[in-house]
Design an enzyme around this catalytic site. Structure first.
Site, PDB file in Angstrom:
ATOM      1  N   GLY A  80       0.847  -1.216   0.000  1.00  0.00           N
ATOM      2  CA  GLY A  80       0.000   0.000   0.000  1.00  0.00           C
ATOM      3  C   GLY A  80       0.866   1.244   0.000  1.00  0.00           C
ATOM      4  N   ARG A  94      13.684  10.275  -2.562  1.00  0.00           N
ATOM      5  CA  ARG A  94      14.532  11.462  -2.769  1.00  0.00           C
ATOM      6  C   ARG A  94      15.745  11.437  -1.830  1.00  0.00           C
ATOM      7  NH1 ARG A  94      14.609  16.247   0.097  1.00  0.00           N
ATOM      8  NH2 ARG A  94      15.283  18.124  -1.031  1.00  0.00           N
ATOM      9  N   ARG A 143       1.323  -5.159  -4.948  1.00  0.00           N
ATOM     10  CA  ARG A 143       1.609  -6.354  -4.150  1.00  0.00           C
ATOM     11  C   ARG A 143       2.042  -7.423  -5.157  1.00  0.00           C
ATOM     12  NH1 ARG A 143      -0.641  -4.253   0.531  1.00  0.00           N
ATOM     13  NH2 ARG A 143      -2.469  -2.971   0.153  1.00  0.00           N
ATOM     14  N   GLY A 198       5.635  -1.973   3.808  1.00  0.00           N
ATOM     15  CA  GLY A 198       5.130  -2.460   5.088  1.00  0.00           C
ATOM     16  C   GLY A 198       5.539  -3.896   5.346  1.00  0.00           C
ATOM     17  N   ASP A 199       4.831  -4.578   6.245  1.00  0.00           N
ATOM     18  CA  ASP A 199       5.339  -5.882   6.686  1.00  0.00           C
ATOM     19  C   ASP A 199       5.301  -6.957   5.597  1.00  0.00           C
ATOM     20  OD1 ASP A 199       2.615  -6.215   6.853  1.00  0.00           O
ATOM     21  OD2 ASP A 199       2.701  -7.447   8.660  1.00  0.00           O
ATOM     22  N   GLY A 200       4.291  -6.930   4.710  1.00  0.00           N
ATOM     23  CA  GLY A 200       4.247  -7.897   3.610  1.00  0.00           C
ATOM     24  C   GLY A 200       5.485  -7.749   2.731  1.00  0.00           C
ATOM     25  N   THR A 257       3.895   2.761   5.738  1.00  0.00           N
ATOM     26  CA  THR A 257       2.513   2.296   5.621  1.00  0.00           C
ATOM     27  C   THR A 257       1.651   3.211   6.472  1.00  0.00           C
ATOM     28  OG1 THR A 257       0.932   0.613   6.352  1.00  0.00           O
ATOM     29  CG2 THR A 257       3.092   0.499   7.362  1.00  0.00           C
ATOM     30  N   ASP A 300      -0.762   2.332   8.104  1.00  0.00           N
ATOM     31  CA  ASP A 300      -1.328   1.569   9.220  1.00  0.00           C
ATOM     32  C   ASP A 300      -0.519   1.672  10.521  1.00  0.00           C
ATOM     33  OD1 ASP A 300      -3.134   0.700   7.320  1.00  0.00           O
ATOM     34  OD2 ASP A 300      -2.045  -1.159   6.903  1.00  0.00           O
ATOM     35  N   ASP A 360       1.601  -0.312  11.630  1.00  0.00           N
ATOM     36  CA  ASP A 360       1.542  -1.609  12.303  1.00  0.00           C
ATOM     37  C   ASP A 360       2.879  -2.353  12.295  1.00  0.00           C
ATOM     38  OD1 ASP A 360       1.513  -2.055   9.594  1.00  0.00           O
ATOM     39  OD2 ASP A 360      -0.120  -3.498   9.607  1.00  0.00           O
ATOM     40  N   ARG A 411     -18.493  15.970  11.127  1.00  0.00           N
ATOM     41  CA  ARG A 411     -19.005  16.451  12.422  1.00  0.00           C
ATOM     42  C   ARG A 411     -19.992  17.608  12.229  1.00  0.00           C
ATOM     43  NH1 ARG A 411     -19.666  14.901  17.352  1.00  0.00           N
ATOM     44  NH2 ARG A 411     -17.573  14.039  17.473  1.00  0.00           N
ATOM     45  N   ARG A 437      -6.068  -1.853   8.290  1.00  0.00           N
ATOM     46  CA  ARG A 437      -5.973  -3.297   8.078  1.00  0.00           C
ATOM     47  C   ARG A 437      -6.435  -4.027   9.332  1.00  0.00           C
ATOM     48  NH1 ARG A 437      -0.865  -6.417   5.882  1.00  0.00           N
ATOM     49  NH2 ARG A 437       0.048  -5.057   7.418  1.00  0.00           N
ATOM     50  N   ALA A 467     -14.335  11.984  18.757  1.00  0.00           N
ATOM     51  CA  ALA A 467     -15.415  11.031  18.455  1.00  0.00           C
ATOM     52  C   ALA A 467     -16.064  10.567  19.757  1.00  0.00           C
ATOM     53  CB  ALA A 467     -14.841   9.829  17.703  1.00  0.00           C
ATOM     54  N   GLN A 497      -7.341   8.311   2.623  1.00  0.00           N
ATOM     55  CA  GLN A 497      -6.358   8.275   3.722  1.00  0.00           C
ATOM     56  C   GLN A 497      -4.950   7.969   3.215  1.00  0.00           C
ATOM     57  OE1 GLN A 497      -8.506   6.160   7.340  1.00  0.00           O
ATOM     58  NE2 GLN A 497      -9.444   5.618   5.413  1.00  0.00           N
TER      59      GLN A 497
HETATM   60  O1  F6P Z   1      -1.814  -1.207   4.281  1.00  0.00           O
HETATM   61  C1  F6P Z   1      -2.413  -0.034   3.809  1.00  0.00           C
HETATM   62  C2  F6P Z   1      -3.867  -0.264   3.486  1.00  0.00           C
HETATM   63  O2  F6P Z   1      -4.386   0.944   2.987  1.00  0.00           O
HETATM   64  C3  F6P Z   1      -4.720  -0.796   4.634  1.00  0.00           C
HETATM   65  O3  F6P Z   1      -5.077   0.213   5.549  1.00  0.00           O
HETATM   66  C4  F6P Z   1      -5.866  -1.388   3.877  1.00  0.00           C
HETATM   67  O4  F6P Z   1      -6.505  -2.396   4.640  1.00  0.00           O
HETATM   68  C5  F6P Z   1      -5.198  -1.965   2.665  1.00  0.00           C
HETATM   69  O5  F6P Z   1      -3.984  -1.245   2.485  1.00  0.00           O
HETATM   70  C6  F6P Z   1      -5.994  -1.867   1.387  1.00  0.00           C
HETATM   71  O6  F6P Z   1      -5.296  -2.577   0.416  1.00  0.00           O
HETATM   72  P1  F6P Z   1      -5.545  -2.490  -1.163  1.00  0.00           P
HETATM   73  O7  F6P Z   1      -4.817  -1.294  -1.659  1.00  0.00           O
HETATM   74  O8  F6P Z   1      -4.958  -3.753  -1.673  1.00  0.00           O
HETATM   75  O9  F6P Z   1      -7.019  -2.369  -1.341  1.00  0.00           O
END
Ligand code: F6P
Length: 329
Positions: free
Chosen positions: A11, A21, A72, A102-104, A126, A128, A130, A155, A172, A187, A260
């Site tokens: 992602g 850069r 991916r 990210g981790d993948g 990422t 996330d 995470d 809001r 995720r 919120a 996002q």
């Molecule tokens: O890891 C980043 C992310 O945007 C996650 O927040 C989300 O679950 C996922 O990628 C969406 O993945 P894709 O781009 O494959 O729909």
């Protein structure tokens, strides 16, 4: 050290360009040639690349997305794919590969260690957040900023109509975005992996209903629920239906989704990406299997296995703040 290859993978996250850069400018200082492969590991499978010059990367610090594209890559789970990637790196006489992702993406990098002997360095990017071994990943701060701005707008209409809103945010399977954005937007409720699971759904929903009903009596305002994606059965529409069917509570749903991931990176992400990029080039000379992170203001190197396998829970201080401010505990 003569040649470094770079990919952006998984992602995309705001700040990936700032990291590219930083790597290219650092390499230029040391006479190291930089090659960018496109579409993540796919570019290494298909030998799709460009030489990255200072002129090309100089004006990209403020740009979202990634000039190297991202993707991916299923082939990285198979020996044949890993061998092909290793062959491309060998063919181009690459000394080190820097993976921004990210981790993948880092798991792919670890698998590649069996087939390629060059140095492998990871830069955590990422939205996330995470990944362990870094306080923040590149892109997280920008995503929080974007989601906060969007929910501030929701809001206004929520208050005007005294409506319940369910706003789904990304992340995720982690709640870093949900908790941070929930607190930043004030919120009324945050539903995330840290305070809700499949066994507690009924309890959580009952508490939510009590909260919505008592707020309705106390003030005439909207009620914003920030919901982590992949949490509630059937997502925000499932929660909407549950509230309607069992408690006759109407609500509106808004999925923030891919906004996002986009937009110009905020200054924090640009600076983080720049610092991590500089350190990645230093690490590429003498280390492998390493992720560059930043912890308590210090740029640090960590074993990539720890970074991907260790859990990174949402800060306890955020839970406590939520308990105190939103739930009045
Ligand atoms: O890891 C980043 C992310 O945007 C996650 O927040 C989300 O679950 C996922 O990628 C969406 O993945 P894709 O781009 O494959 O729909």
């Amino acid at each position: 050290m003569k040649r470094i290859a770079i990919i952006t993978s998984g992602g995309d996250a705001p700040g990936m360009n700032a990291a590219i850069r930083s790597i290219v400018l650092s390499c230029h200082d040391e006479n190291i040639q930089c090659i960018g492969f496109y579409h993540g590991y796919n570019g290494l499978l298909n030998d799709e690349f460009s030489y990255l010059s200072v002129d090309l990367v100089a004006p990209i610090i403020q740009r979202g997305g990634t000039i190297l594209k991202s993707a991916r890559c299923k082939e990285m789970h198979q020996d044949a794919g890993l061998k092909q990637v290793a062959n491309t790196l060998t063919k181009h006489k690459i000394d080190a590969l820097i993976v921004i992702g990210g981790d993948g993406s880092f798991r792919g990098m670890m698998a590649l260690q069996t087939y390629w002997s060059g140095n492998l360095i990871g830069i955590p990017a990422t939205i996330d957040n995470d990944l362990a071994c870094t306080d923040k990943t590149i892109g997280f701060a920008s995503a929080i900023h974007t989601a906060t701005q969007a929910i501030d707008k929701i809001r206004d209409t929520a208050n005007a109509f005294e409506r319940v809103f369910i706003v789904e945010v990304m992340g995720r399977h982690s709640g870093h975005i949900a908790f941070n954005v929930g607190l930043a937007t004030g919120a009324e409720a945050i539903l995330s992996f840290e305070n809700c699971n499949i066994e507690s759904l009924d309890l959580v929903k009952n508490d939510l209903v009590t909260q919505i009903q008592s707020q309705k009596q106390a003030h005439q305002n909207g009620f914003v629920i920030v919901l982590a994606e992949n949490l509630w059965p059937n997502g925000p529409l499932g929660l909407q239906k549950d509230l309607q069917d069992t408690d006759n509570i109407e609500s509106a749903v808004c999925v923030l989704g891919y906004i996002q991931r986009g937009g110009s990176p905020c200054p924090e992400d640009r600076i983080l990406a720049t610092e991590l990029g500089i350190e990645a080039v230093k690490a590429a000379k003498d280390s492998t299997g390493v992720m560059i992170g930043k912890i308590a203001g210090q740029v640090t190197r960590h074993c990539i296995i720890r970074a991907t396998e260790q859990n990174k829970p949402v800060d306890q201080a955020l839970h406590s703040a939520y308990q105190q401010i939103c739930l009045g505990a």
